[in-house]
Motif scaffolding. Structure first.
Motif, PDB file in Angstrom:
ATOM      1  N   VAL A 294      26.391  47.332  13.927  1.00  0.00           N
ATOM      2  CA  VAL A 294      26.236  48.054  12.664  1.00  0.00           C
ATOM      3  C   VAL A 294      24.786  48.478  12.447  1.00  0.00           C
ATOM      4  O   VAL A 294      24.508  49.615  12.075  1.00  0.00           O
ATOM      5  CB  VAL A 294      26.740  47.193  11.477  1.00  0.00           C
ATOM      6  N   ALA A 295      23.845  47.570  12.684  1.00  0.00           N
ATOM      7  CA  ALA A 295      22.426  47.876  12.447  1.00  0.00           C
ATOM      8  C   ALA A 295      21.958  49.043  13.317  1.00  0.00           C
ATOM      9  O   ALA A 295      21.219  49.918  12.850  1.00  0.00           O
ATOM     10  CB  ALA A 295      21.574  46.634  12.717  1.00  0.00           C
ATOM     11  N   GLU A 296      22.393  49.077  14.570  1.00  0.00           N
ATOM     12  CA  GLU A 296      21.970  50.157  15.458  1.00  0.00           C
ATOM     13  C   GLU A 296      22.594  51.491  15.044  1.00  0.00           C
ATOM     14  O   GLU A 296      21.943  52.528  15.087  1.00  0.00           O
ATOM     15  CB  GLU A 296      22.347  49.832  16.904  1.00  0.00           C
ATOM     16  N   VAL A 297      23.865  51.452  14.626  1.00  0.00           N
ATOM     17  CA  VAL A 297      24.518  52.682  14.160  1.00  0.00           C
ATOM     18  C   VAL A 297      23.806  53.203  12.914  1.00  0.00           C
ATOM     19  O   VAL A 297      23.567  54.403  12.781  1.00  0.00           O
ATOM     20  CB  VAL A 297      26.020  52.454  13.888  1.00  0.00           C
ATOM     21  N   ALA A 298      23.425  52.298  12.014  1.00  0.00           N
ATOM     22  CA  ALA A 298      22.693  52.697  10.816  1.00  0.00           C
ATOM     23  C   ALA A 298      21.366  53.346  11.186  1.00  0.00           C
ATOM     24  O   ALA A 298      20.983  54.372  10.601  1.00  0.00           O
ATOM     25  CB  ALA A 298      22.463  51.479   9.912  1.00  0.00           C
ATOM     26  N   GLU A 299      20.689  52.792  12.179  1.00  0.00           N
ATOM     27  CA  GLU A 299      19.419  53.365  12.626  1.00  0.00           C
ATOM     28  C   GLU A 299      19.640  54.751  13.236  1.00  0.00           C
ATOM     29  O   GLU A 299      18.900  55.687  12.946  1.00  0.00           O
ATOM     30  CB  GLU A 299      18.770  52.437  13.653  1.00  0.00           C
TER      31      GLU A 299
END
Length: 175
Positions: free
Chosen positions: A131-136
């Motif tokens: 999730v964090a990487e997709v948000a980035e």
């Protein structure tokens, strides 16, 4: 650019083309559009390489460029001309054919989901990104990724005619 910078760019691109093409295909569902996305991304990358090469996570930056190109394509799509209503028929049989049919049905359903939700679903489930990487990559909050994932999955369920999880109304919202 000088020769060292060009060499670094070429080294990066040659090492990443298969992965970039895979992500582009997962996003677009079309080999030709995937090639166009990769070409657009690496062309922009070349123009910005002196600055981008100094970024801590070049891959994440390039993935962001590709996803944005995919999302922006909808605004530029007026010039695209569809010459055929469908691709050529291909003869196939057996279990591999059934799996191909499933992929075709899923790809068609995914294409009907709003593009931002489609991008989130591809990055989360087909590219296995956290999730964090997709948000980035998308330049949004983790909460937005989670809600877009939920909305996208509900849209897919609705398109595929599968029942929504308990506690959701017909519009896909929690009741």
């Amino acid at each position: 650019m000088d020769d060292r910078t060009d060499a670094a760019y070429l080294g990066y691109v040659h090492g990443r083309i298969p992965a970039l093409r895979r992500i582009a295909y997962l996003l677009s569902g079309d080999e030709h559009q995937a090639d166009d996305l990769v070409q657009e991304t690496i062309t922009k990358l070349y123009a910005r390489w002196p600055r981008i090469s100094a970024v801590e996570n070049v891959d994440a930056y390039v993935h962001s460029m590709m996803v944005r190109a995919f999302l922006d394509e909808k605004r530029r799509g007026w010039w695209r001309v569809g010459l055929w209503g469908a691709g050529p028929d291909r003869a196939a049989s057996g279990p591999a054919h059934a799996a191909a049919d499933d992929r075709t049905v899923l790809r068609a359903a995914l294409a009907r989901v709003p593009r931002r939700q489609q991008a989130v679903l591809v990055l989360r489930f087909l590219c296995d990104r956290p999730v964090a990487e997709v948000a980035e990559i998308l330049g949004c909050s983790e909460g937005t990724v989670k809600s877009q994932t939920s909305h996208g999955l509900n849209a897919l369920r609705k398109i595929l005619g599968e029942p929504l999880p308990a506690g959701h109304d017909k519009g896909g919202r929690r009741s």
